[in-house]
Design a protein around this motif. Structure first.
Motif, PDB file in Angstrom:
ATOM      1  N   TRP B  40       0.834  -1.204   0.000  1.00 29.19           N
ATOM      2  CA  TRP B  40       0.000   0.000   0.000  1.00 29.19           C
ATOM      3  C   TRP B  40       0.864   1.247   0.000  1.00 29.19           C
ATOM      4  O   TRP B  40       2.055   1.194   0.317  1.00 29.19           O
ATOM      5  CB  TRP B  40      -0.871   0.061   1.280  1.00 29.19           C
ATOM      6  CG  TRP B  40      -1.765  -1.109   1.513  1.00 29.19           C
ATOM      7  CD1 TRP B  40      -2.210  -2.039   0.602  1.00 29.19           C
ATOM      8  CD2 TRP B  40      -2.325  -1.502   2.786  1.00 29.19           C
ATOM      9  NE1 TRP B  40      -3.016  -2.956   1.226  1.00 29.19           N
ATOM     10  CE2 TRP B  40      -3.103  -2.656   2.561  1.00 29.19           C
ATOM     11  CE3 TRP B  40      -2.247  -0.966   4.078  1.00 29.19           C
ATOM     12  CZ2 TRP B  40      -3.793  -3.302   3.588  1.00 29.19           C
ATOM     13  CZ3 TRP B  40      -2.940  -1.595   5.099  1.00 29.19           C
ATOM     14  CH2 TRP B  40      -3.709  -2.746   4.852  1.00 29.19           C
ATOM     15  N   GLU B  41       0.213   2.378  -0.295  1.00 24.07           N
ATOM     16  CA  GLU B  41       0.887   3.660  -0.075  1.00 24.07           C
ATOM     17  C   GLU B  41       1.290   3.720   1.396  1.00 24.07           C
ATOM     18  O   GLU B  41       0.507   3.349   2.282  1.00 24.07           O
ATOM     19  CB  GLU B  41      -0.044   4.828  -0.407  1.00 24.07           C
ATOM     20  CG  GLU B  41       0.638   6.173  -0.207  1.00 24.07           C
ATOM     21  CD  GLU B  41      -0.299   7.368  -0.373  1.00 24.07           C
ATOM     22  OE1 GLU B  41       0.214   8.490  -0.478  1.00 24.07           O
ATOM     23  OE2 GLU B  41      -1.535   7.193  -0.384  1.00 24.07           O
ATOM     24  N   GLU B  95      -4.096   1.034  -2.285  1.00 19.55           N
ATOM     25  CA  GLU B  95      -3.492  -0.270  -2.576  1.00 19.55           C
ATOM     26  C   GLU B  95      -2.691  -0.258  -3.863  1.00 19.55           C
ATOM     27  O   GLU B  95      -3.042   0.443  -4.809  1.00 19.55           O
ATOM     28  CB  GLU B  95      -4.597  -1.312  -2.797  1.00 19.55           C
ATOM     29  CG  GLU B  95      -5.266  -1.826  -1.563  1.00 19.55           C
ATOM     30  CD  GLU B  95      -6.308  -2.858  -1.958  1.00 19.55           C
ATOM     31  OE1 GLU B  95      -6.021  -4.064  -1.835  1.00 19.55           O
ATOM     32  OE2 GLU B  95      -7.404  -2.453  -2.407  1.00 19.55           O
ATOM     33  N   PHE B  96      -1.647  -1.073  -3.912  1.00 14.29           N
ATOM     34  CA  PHE B  96      -0.929  -1.340  -5.166  1.00 14.29           C
ATOM     35  C   PHE B  96      -0.890  -2.839  -5.396  1.00 14.29           C
ATOM     36  O   PHE B  96      -1.065  -3.618  -4.457  1.00 14.29           O
ATOM     37  CB  PHE B  96       0.484  -0.747  -5.101  1.00 14.29           C
ATOM     38  CG  PHE B  96       0.487   0.753  -5.088  1.00 14.29           C
ATOM     39  CD1 PHE B  96       0.308   1.471  -6.265  1.00 14.29           C
ATOM     40  CD2 PHE B  96       0.623   1.458  -3.894  1.00 14.29           C
ATOM     41  CE1 PHE B  96       0.283   2.854  -6.258  1.00 14.29           C
ATOM     42  CE2 PHE B  96       0.593   2.845  -3.872  1.00 14.29           C
ATOM     43  CZ  PHE B  96       0.423   3.537  -5.059  1.00 14.29           C
ATOM     44  N   SER B  97      -0.650  -3.220  -6.650  1.00 14.57           N
ATOM     45  CA  SER B  97      -0.632  -4.646  -6.977  1.00 14.57           C
ATOM     46  C   SER B  97       0.663  -5.258  -6.507  1.00 14.57           C
ATOM     47  O   SER B  97       1.740  -4.683  -6.675  1.00 14.57           O
ATOM     48  CB  SER B  97      -0.736  -4.861  -8.480  1.00 14.57           C
ATOM     49  OG  SER B  97      -1.633  -3.963  -9.049  1.00 14.57           O
ATOM     50  N   LEU B 104      10.508 -14.051  -4.965  1.00 13.90           N
ATOM     51  CA  LEU B 104      10.624 -12.593  -4.847  1.00 13.90           C
ATOM     52  C   LEU B 104       9.248 -11.969  -4.664  1.00 13.90           C
ATOM     53  O   LEU B 104       8.240 -12.523  -5.095  1.00 13.90           O
ATOM     54  CB  LEU B 104      11.257 -12.002  -6.115  1.00 13.90           C
ATOM     55  CG  LEU B 104      12.706 -12.380  -6.431  1.00 13.90           C
ATOM     56  CD1 LEU B 104      13.100 -11.818  -7.802  1.00 13.90           C
ATOM     57  CD2 LEU B 104      13.650 -11.842  -5.364  1.00 13.90           C
ATOM     58  N   ILE B 105       9.238 -10.797  -4.011  1.00 18.77           N
ATOM     59  CA  ILE B 105       8.015 -10.007  -3.892  1.00 18.77           C
ATOM     60  C   ILE B 105       8.060  -8.926  -4.960  1.00 18.77           C
ATOM     61  O   ILE B 105       9.024  -8.164  -5.038  1.00 18.77           O
ATOM     62  CB  ILE B 105       7.908  -9.357  -2.494  1.00 18.77           C
ATOM     63  CG1 ILE B 105       7.763 -10.440  -1.425  1.00 18.77           C
ATOM     64  CG2 ILE B 105       6.760  -8.359  -2.449  1.00 18.77           C
ATOM     65  CD1 ILE B 105       7.868  -9.905  -0.002  1.00 18.77           C
ATOM     66  N   TRP B 106       7.027  -8.890  -5.796  1.00 18.94           N
ATOM     67  CA  TRP B 106       6.959  -7.946  -6.914  1.00 18.94           C
ATOM     68  C   TRP B 106       5.844  -6.948  -6.662  1.00 18.94           C
ATOM     69  O   TRP B 106       4.761  -7.324  -6.236  1.00 18.94           O
ATOM     70  CB  TRP B 106       6.671  -8.693  -8.224  1.00 18.94           C
ATOM     71  CG  TRP B 106       7.685  -9.737  -8.558  1.00 18.94           C
ATOM     72  CD1 TRP B 106       7.738 -11.004  -8.083  1.00 18.94           C
ATOM     73  CD2 TRP B 106       8.803  -9.584  -9.441  1.00 18.94           C
ATOM     74  NE1 TRP B 106       8.814 -11.667  -8.597  1.00 18.94           N
ATOM     75  CE2 TRP B 106       9.489 -10.818  -9.446  1.00 18.94           C
ATOM     76  CE3 TRP B 106       9.286  -8.528 -10.227  1.00 18.94           C
ATOM     77  CZ2 TRP B 106      10.632 -11.037 -10.212  1.00 18.94           C
ATOM     78  CZ3 TRP B 106      10.417  -8.743 -10.979  1.00 18.94           C
ATOM     79  CH2 TRP B 106      11.092  -9.979 -10.972  1.00 18.94           C
ATOM     80  N   VAL B 107       6.126  -5.671  -6.955  1.00 21.92           N
ATOM     81  CA  VAL B 107       5.116  -4.631  -6.782  1.00 21.92           C
ATOM     82  C   VAL B 107       5.045  -3.809  -8.054  1.00 21.92           C
ATOM     83  O   VAL B 107       6.069  -3.572  -8.707  1.00 21.92           O
ATOM     84  CB  VAL B 107       5.454  -3.709  -5.585  1.00 21.92           C
ATOM     85  CG1 VAL B 107       4.447  -2.582  -5.467  1.00 21.92           C
ATOM     86  CG2 VAL B 107       5.507  -4.500  -4.278  1.00 21.92           C
ATOM     87  N   SER B 108       3.829  -3.395  -8.393  1.00 19.16           N
ATOM     88  CA  SER B 108       3.667  -2.471  -9.520  1.00 19.16           C
ATOM     89  C   SER B 108       2.957  -1.230  -9.013  1.00 19.16           C
ATOM     90  O   SER B 108       1.951  -1.330  -8.318  1.00 19.16           O
ATOM     91  CB  SER B 108       2.853  -3.124 -10.615  1.00 19.16           C
ATOM     92  OG  SER B 108       2.434  -2.139 -11.525  1.00 19.16           O
TER      93      SER B 108
END
Lengths: 290, 227
Positions: B40-41, B95-97, B104-108
């Protein structure tokens, strides 16, 4: 009037009186982004210079106050400062990388006690904030919060047990706040704690806590240490609020009923144009990582 | 901008909270007690507090400032100052994806979470921080793979060099080393490294040390070029 011009009308604390060095040592600090030098002259008189310009000074509440204005607004009154049976405790300073207004707002907040000052000023499960009253004192144009109550495991250095503490808060000027709280050792009087905030700039401040207590037992060092601990705990919050400045647009941060004092404070700042250290519009918002 | 690897999955155990920054977006990445991942932000909508200082309470993340609880949908479910109140659904963290793939932890942060393609033969090696931009680190790696010898006992060659993803190959050891670059603000970056599953522990240790030697060179180079 610009935010800076508005801020220039007030008095600001710049040192404890007993830490101004003897002549000819010069102490330097900063107010509203301007460098100043403090000197105790050979005759004992204290002067403040900003470049070639001499600023007005006054010695009150155990601190040296100064103002860039030639005709500053009169400094607020703390009548309890004249009660000679109190112990007056200037606590030194805590440097905080946040807006001076964020520091004041945090001082007015009780809902954080169980989480930030755990087992001192609050503890779970005693987290509920009962309804209280907030008004603007029409004569003094101050924000006043009354009938504030909170359960505290150790309300002061002098407290031996948990007590329900009653609070009254006053905000007499944008960067100063005073609270009156239950004295743990006496029913007939209230302890007074204030923060005087020196705005270094819009995103940095020095907080000067000051107390006027009825406590005959604790040593000065113990009382100062207690208050310093509380403010260091607050600093871990204040330096991690984003944005650093205080948002005045109610859409930017969502309050609840427990935040009535904060809501009134933000409105009062906005109405009087006290915008130094504030964000007025969402468009000013910059919450990106630093 | 797609998805960026922000940490190894194993470096974020259940019930833990971390801060990540992707393209200047400050994020809180946390895992509930049962293991559900969220990104999240990094900002509580109440008073702006960074949620990465918060703590996990079961399936919720609690803000450090006033203890507000947010569930896995980023919705506020509990406000301790008003224990009887059901918070309005509108109080939500942004929220973010996020996804886990290949350890690995991936965020977009731009809404386009493409599932990263990761070779199934890989295992997570480590993350490493650099006090310099990823471009500087990449220059150091290029230089060291060309030099071989002391700085690179494995004679790695660069098999692929994308913007965020490099693959080094050692013919000598028949070994693939995957590097995922994670750019940070203020001239800093991280590398999250994956390696062939059958790589012996001893070699893994040596490679880990090799990455530390990249760091020494890269941070020194950066200081020199900054002067």
């Amino acid at each position: 009037m610009s935010a800076l011009d508005h801020a220039k009308q007030y008095w600001y604390p710049v040192s404890m009186l007993d830490s101004i060095p003897a002549f000819p040592i010069v102490k330097t600090t900063r107010v509203l982004g301007m460098d100043i030098s403090i000197t105790r002259q050979a005759d004992g008189k204290i002067t403040v210079m900003q470049g070639d310009e001499q600023w007005q000074v006054q010695e009150i509440y155990d601190h040296l106050w100064t103002s860039p204005s030639e005709a500053p607004k009169p400094i607020f009154d703390i009548p309890e400062a004249n009660e000679s049976d109190r112990r007056f405790v200037p606590c030194g300073l805590v440097r905080v990388r946040c807006s001076p207004l964020r520091a004041v707002e945090n001082f007015l907040d009780i809902a954080h006690f169980p989480f930030v000052h755990t087992d001192i000023l609050g503890s779970e499960p005693h987290t509920e904030v009962e309804p209280y009253s907030v008004d603007i004192d029409a004569d003094k144009d101050e924000v006043i919060a009354t009938k504030v109550k909170f359960f505290q495991p150790q309300a002061a250095k002098s407290a031996s047990d948990g007590i329900i503490t009653d609070y009254v808060y006053r905000v007499p000027s944008p960067m100063n706040a005073i609270l009156y709280k239950t004295c743990p050792t006496r029913d007939d009087v209230q302890d007074v704690i204030a923060i005087f905030v020196q705005p270094i700039d819009e995103e940095t401040c020095d907080v000067w806590p000051w107390m006027a207590l009825y406590d005959d037992d604790s040593t000065m060092a113990d009382m100062i240490e207690f208050q310093q601990l509380i403010f260091l705990q607050d600093r871990s919050i204040l330096e991690n609020q984003v944005p650093t400045k205080l948002p005045l647009d109610p859409k930017m941060e969502i309050p609840t009923r427990a935040d009535l004092t904060s809501i009134a404070y933000r409105r009062w700042l906005k109405r009087r144009g006290a915008l130094y250290g504030a964000l007025l519009n969402t468009s000013d918002n910059s919450v990106a990582a630093e | 901008m797609a998805s960026i690897a922000v940490a190894l999955s194993k470096d974020l155990p259940n019930g833990r909270v971390m801060r990540a920054i992707v393209s200047e977006q400050d994020l809180v990445v946390w895992r509930s007690k049962s293991g559900i991942l969220s990104a999240w932000e990094n900002r509580c909508p109440h008073r702006g507090m960074r949620l990465s200082h918060g703590f996990v309470r079961g399936e919720a993340l609690a803000c450090m400032y006033h203890g507000w609880h947010y569930d896995k949908s980023a919705t506020c479910r509990y406000i301790p100052a008003h224990p009887e109140l059901e918070p309005p659904e509108t109080i939500r963290a942004q929220e973010f994806s996020s996804i886990e793939k290949g350890g690995l932890i991936w965020v977009s942060v731009d809404g386009s979470l493409e599932e990263p393609l990761i070779d199934e033969n890989l295992t997570p090696l480590r993350s490493i921080n650099f006090q310099c931009a990823s471009k500087t680190v990449q220059e150091v790696i290029t230089k060291s793979t060309k030099l071989a010898g002391d700085t690179d006992p494995f004679n790695f060659t660069t098999k692929a060099a994308g913007y965020h993803h490099w693959v080094l190959f050692s013919e000598k050891k028949e070994l693939n080393l995957h590097l995922f670059f994670h750019e940070l603000p203020n001239n800093a970056c991280k590398i999250h490294a994956l390696i062939d599953k059958d790589c012996p522990a001893q070699i893994q240790k040596q490679i880990s040390r090799m990455m530390e030697s990249w760091r020494r060179s890269a941070e020194t180079d950066y200081e020199v070029s900054a002067k």
